[in-house]
Design an enzyme around this catalytic site. Sequence first.
Site, short mmCIF file in Angstrom:
data_model
loop_
_atom_site.label_atom_id
_atom_site.label_comp_id
_atom_site.label_asym_id
_atom_site.label_seq_id
_atom_site.Cartn_x
_atom_site.Cartn_y
_atom_site.Cartn_z
N CYS A 11 36.99 -10.23 9.37
CA CYS A 11 37.72 -9.42 10.35
C CYS A 11 38.29 -10.15 11.56
CB CYS A 11 36.81 -8.31 10.89
SG CYS A 11 35.87 -7.42 9.66
N HIS A 61 37.65 -6.14 18.25
CA HIS A 61 36.96 -7.27 17.61
C HIS A 61 37.55 -8.63 17.97
CE1 HIS A 61 34.47 -8.62 13.85
NE2 HIS A 61 33.85 -8.80 15.01
CA CA Z 1 37.41 -6.49 7.87
#
Ligand code: CA
Length: 426
Positions: A74, A135
Site C-alpha cells: 500500500c 497511509h
Molecule cells: Ca493495499
Amino acid sequence: MVFVRFSFLIIFLLLGQLTILAQQKPNFILIVADDLGFGDLSINGSAQIKTPHIDELAQTGIRFTEGYVSSPVCSPSRAGLLTGINQVRFGHDNNIGGNQLGFDPEFLGLPLTEKTIADHLKKLGYINGLIGKWHLGDAPHFHPLKRGFDEFWGYTGGGHDYFRSEPDGKGYLSPIECNYKTPEPITYITDDVGNESVGFIKKNKAQPFFLYAAFNAPHTPMQATDEDLALYDFIEDEKRRTYAAMVHRLDVNVGKIIAAVKEEGLAENTLIVFISDNGGPVDSNASINAPFNGQKGILLEGGIHVPFIFNWQGKLPEGVTFDYPVTSLDILPTFLGLAGGKSDKELDGVDLLPHLLKENSTIPHQDLKWRFTISAAIREGNWKLVRLPDRLPMLFDLSKDVSEQKDVSLYHLGKTKELLKKLGAW
Ligand code: CA
C-alpha cells in the site's frame, strides 16, 4: 449610454470567456481500491462476483490490460501514485513501520521534498479532496491537508474497521478526521467514503476539482453487512463470502460516484480513473488474482498487475483496451498535461493522453522496474525478470506465460544477463 452598453457587453463576453476557460480544465476522480484481486471483477472474468459499475467504467472507457502499480504494497504504491516518481528514488520502498529501532518517526511518511498530485493541481486552480485512506505518514507534517489537499475526510493510517471508530481509538479504530464538518459515526465505511465523495463532487462542481476516493475495501478486516453477505450466500467459504460482499459494496459506491458525475452534468469534463493499489493478498482476504501467479507483497504479476481503467465520456475512446504496459506513475503526468501544468522534477511516469488519442504511436515505456525490500523486477517488452535473494534470477515470457509458471532464464541466458544488468544499474 451606447458606451455603457458596449462596456457591459465586453464584460459579459469576458465573463463568458472566463467561464469557458474555467470549464475547460477537466475534473479528475481517482478511485483506488485497496488489495483488490485482479480476477475479482466481472470484467476481468469473475463469474462469482458481479461488479457492474466498475465494468461500466471499462465498457465505456479504456481498459488497460497491462496496467501496473509501482509497488506490491500500500504505502509505497501510493507514494509513487501521488508523485509520479518511482518511490524507490526517494527511499519510500516499504510500508511505514511502527517506531522500530533505528527509525526516526519524524521521517515515517512521504518525504516533504516530494510534491503530490494535489500540490501540483492546487497551483493550477484546482480544489483537491481526499476521502478515505492516506497511509503516507501520521505525523502532523505529513498530513494530507499539508500535502496539497483542501478537504479531507478519512484516516491517516493504513486501514480501518468498517463499522466502528472510537474517539480515542488507535489503528483500525482511529477516529475519522474531517476538516469541513464534524464527522458523524461511520455507518459502513465503504458507504461513507462513497457518500462523502458524492458530497465533494456536488459541493465543488463549479470549479475544477481533483477527488482522490481512496476506499478501504476490500482490505482487511474482513467485515461486510448482513444484507451484502446474503447476496453471496452461495459461497461456502466464509472469508471468500465476506470478501465478495465487500467487493460488491465497493462496486455499488463506485456506481454512486459515476451517477453523481452524470447527474451534475460533469461527465464530459471529468476523467475518472480506477485502479487497485496492489494485488490481492490471497491468504488474508481470500482474493483471487487469476490469471496471475503471486499476490500482494510479491513482484510476480499477482502483486503488481492490477485493474486499470480510464473513463472520460466523449473525450476518450469508449470500450477499447490499451495493450502496452502502463503504470500508476503515469497518472500524475497525464493529469498535469490535461490541467496545463508541468512538474519541475524529472518524473518516471509519462502523459498517456497522446498515446490514447493515437497522436503518439510509440509505446509509453521501454521498460518498467520495481524494487521492494529484498526483491526487484524489470519488464521489457514481453520479458520479465524477477530477482530474489535466495535463488537464481527468473525470466518469464509473458506473451506465452502470463501466469509466470515457467522460468526460461537458462534458455535465454543473453536476455537474462542483459535484464539483470539493467536492473542492477538502476
Ligand atoms: Ca493495499
